[in-house]
Design a protein around this motif. Sequence first.
Motif, PDB file in Angstrom:
ATOM      1  N   VAL A 145     -84.154  17.351 -39.870  1.00 10.46           N
ATOM      2  CA  VAL A 145     -83.441  16.598 -40.899  1.00 10.46           C
ATOM      3  C   VAL A 145     -83.474  15.122 -40.539  1.00 10.46           C
ATOM      4  CG1 VAL A 145     -81.188  16.194 -41.991  1.00 10.46           C
ATOM      5  CG2 VAL A 145     -81.929  18.539 -41.484  1.00 10.46           C
ATOM      6  N   VAL A 146     -83.706  14.276 -41.538  1.00 12.69           N
ATOM      7  CA  VAL A 146     -83.625  12.828 -41.350  1.00 12.69           C
ATOM      8  C   VAL A 146     -82.298  12.363 -41.934  1.00 12.69           C
ATOM      9  CG1 VAL A 146     -84.580  10.584 -42.009  1.00 12.69           C
ATOM     10  CG2 VAL A 146     -86.115  12.466 -41.379  1.00 12.69           C
ATOM     11  N   HIS A 147     -81.502  11.707 -41.099  1.00 15.40           N
ATOM     12  CA  HIS A 147     -80.194  11.202 -41.523  1.00 15.40           C
ATOM     13  C   HIS A 147     -80.265   9.683 -41.539  1.00 15.40           C
ATOM     14  CE1 HIS A 147     -75.995  10.080 -41.487  1.00 15.40           C
ATOM     15  NE2 HIS A 147     -75.615  11.340 -41.604  1.00 15.40           N
ATOM     16  N   TRP A 148     -80.244   9.105 -42.758  1.00 11.31           N
ATOM     17  CA  TRP A 148     -80.278   7.649 -42.874  1.00 11.31           C
ATOM     18  C   TRP A 148     -78.917   7.080 -42.507  1.00 11.31           C
ATOM     19  CZ3 TRP A 148     -85.161   6.824 -43.394  1.00 11.31           C
ATOM     20  CH2 TRP A 148     -85.950   7.595 -44.258  1.00 11.31           C
ATOM     21  N   VAL A 187     -81.873   7.885 -38.396  1.00  8.44           N
ATOM     22  CA  VAL A 187     -82.775   6.744 -38.537  1.00  8.44           C
ATOM     23  C   VAL A 187     -81.976   5.535 -39.005  1.00  8.44           C
ATOM     24  CG1 VAL A 187     -84.771   5.823 -39.768  1.00  8.44           C
ATOM     25  CG2 VAL A 187     -84.763   8.203 -38.992  1.00  8.44           C
ATOM     26  N   ILE A 188     -82.025   4.473 -38.211  1.00  6.90           N
ATOM     27  CA  ILE A 188     -81.244   3.264 -38.500  1.00  6.90           C
ATOM     28  C   ILE A 188     -82.204   2.093 -38.681  1.00  6.90           C
ATOM     29  CG2 ILE A 188     -79.395   1.745 -37.728  1.00  6.90           C
ATOM     30  CD1 ILE A 188     -78.500   3.950 -35.827  1.00  6.90           C
ATOM     31  N   PRO A 189     -82.463   1.663 -39.924  1.00 11.08           N
ATOM     32  CA  PRO A 189     -83.241   0.438 -40.120  1.00 11.08           C
ATOM     33  C   PRO A 189     -82.359  -0.767 -39.805  1.00 11.08           C
ATOM     34  CG  PRO A 189     -82.572   1.344 -42.235  1.00 11.08           C
ATOM     35  CD  PRO A 189     -82.080   2.301 -41.189  1.00 11.08           C
ATOM     36  N   SER A 215     -75.500   6.296 -45.717  1.00 10.58           N
ATOM     37  CA  SER A 215     -75.274   7.514 -44.952  1.00 10.58           C
ATOM     38  C   SER A 215     -75.650   8.713 -45.811  1.00 10.58           C
ATOM     39  CB  SER A 215     -73.803   7.623 -44.508  1.00 10.58           C
ATOM     40  OG  SER A 215     -73.574   8.895 -43.949  1.00 10.58           O
ATOM     41  N   SER A 216     -76.895   9.131 -45.736  1.00 10.12           N
ATOM     42  CA  SER A 216     -77.345  10.317 -46.445  1.00 10.12           C
ATOM     43  C   SER A 216     -78.372  11.039 -45.590  1.00 10.12           C
ATOM     44  CB  SER A 216     -77.940   9.957 -47.809  1.00 10.12           C
ATOM     45  OG  SER A 216     -79.060   9.118 -47.646  1.00 10.12           O
ATOM     46  N   SER A 217     -78.591  12.320 -45.867  1.00  9.62           N
ATOM     47  CA  SER A 217     -79.514  13.102 -45.048  1.00  9.62           C
ATOM     48  C   SER A 217     -80.368  13.988 -45.931  1.00  9.62           C
ATOM     49  CB  SER A 217     -78.741  13.952 -44.033  1.00  9.62           C
ATOM     50  OG  SER A 217     -77.795  14.791 -44.676  1.00  9.62           O
TER      51      SER A 217
END
Length: 503
Positions: A100-103, A29-31, A175-177
């Motif tokens: 999993v959501v990876h920011w 997910v990329i804001p 960068s975290s998940s």
Amino acid sequence: MRRIRHNDYGPLEPAALGNWRPDKRVSVVIPAYNHQEGLDRTLTALAKQSYPAELTEVVVADDGSTPPLVAAGARVVRVDGGWGRGAARQAGAAAASGDVVHWLDADMILDERHLEAHMRWHHLLDHAVVIGDTRFVNELGEEGTRTEYTTRTLESTRMLRDAGASAYLLHTGASSSVPAAMLRAAGGVDVTLNMAEDTELGYRLAQAGAVFIPDPEAKGWHVGPSTVMLRAKEVHRHNWSFLGDLIPDLRWLRGHPRRRWRVPYVHVVTEADGYERTRATVDAALAGTLADTAVTVTGPWDLLTPGRHAALDDPHLDLRLLRNLYAAEPRVAFALDAPASVAPAPFLLRVPAGWAPGADTIAQLVRQAEKDTLGLVCAALEETAAGVVAARLERTAAFARAARHAGQAGDLADDLVDEMFGALWVSGAEFGFATGDDIEPPAGDPAKWRALATRRAAEAKELEAEVARLKAEVKRLSEQPAEQPEPAAGPLAALFKHLRKTG
């Protein structure tokens, strides 16, 4: 599933990169807001990841860019009903379908094995929050450096293994998940926050039982310095205005002795068991030295119907009196049953009605728990035919993690908490609990005593200044030559004469 003590993930053995077969899906997910060029670089790096493409989706949350962002190979969702980093992160997470959501920030360049490094931990632990190794560079191709804060924290905590309850402070959106189910259980991202939303989310994930794992092999590079690097004082001034309200652990942001905070530090739960008995417990909890305390009183409140009833002979009179007493007190709530969790408050204190904590009891219990990051502190109050009556201080994070292991081999929650965080029994009397006639009334006004102490301190300073002035005058007069004429009559003349006679 491995049981992790505190945040010591050391016993986990992640697979070697390139030597395992994953099966979990990840949503990156990329804001993003404008800056199409930076997003293009980030997407190009993502297209080269070693993690299987069929298990990867990319979601770009466009926070109102003009013109709208274009993202080849990704799904673009527009942020509706709000704006800012929190709203964008949540919009992207809501659209994600992965396990999993990876920011990922829109100005990050990832190593080709970055996602794989993250995901190997998620295949081992369903409550892992993985933090990438973000380096800051001036130009692409440089090795880069971590921030000073990150370096200092990792070095002083054995890569967060010794960080205890504060590991979440290193959580960053760059960068975290996080497991998608855990993110939902924690309440998602706070859409009202435009800065520090990652820190606040990290705190709530910690209360949900998360284990925070920094992985040096999950490399990523940020081109140019961060906003914190460029404007640290301004960033802190901005963020500290609201983080103290949301994160009780940041005790230094809660210096005010009397104001109310959105998230209490300790949530006290007691039962409605007689008007006087329950009132003694609630009043004492609200009057303690630990001011950011909230109370829930459980009981059959649904029995209090609005219809006509006898004022003094109502069979539910004590319930009505309690509700009358605390109806306008914002720190007291009424519930049919005790809450399963008081998250995001970090501590739950269960106190039997009729037992009152002393002025410093709750603060002492918390200090005892924090000393060794204990998950449970039980204060023995009395022993009856039915067993030991106790007050219980429960760490929210510990019981949330224990719930993930409940039912395995018949383990009880308290045993699991003891194994993963530690538990301790103490004497209730030694910690200030009292009942009956031994309860101290919550009288007095702390503010009045502080004001008096302030006045006395000011008076003391004035007296000290006067003493210093007189000492200086005495020294001056005592050093005058003997043939000097007598000074004019007055207190100082008398003092000078006395000094000359005594030598």
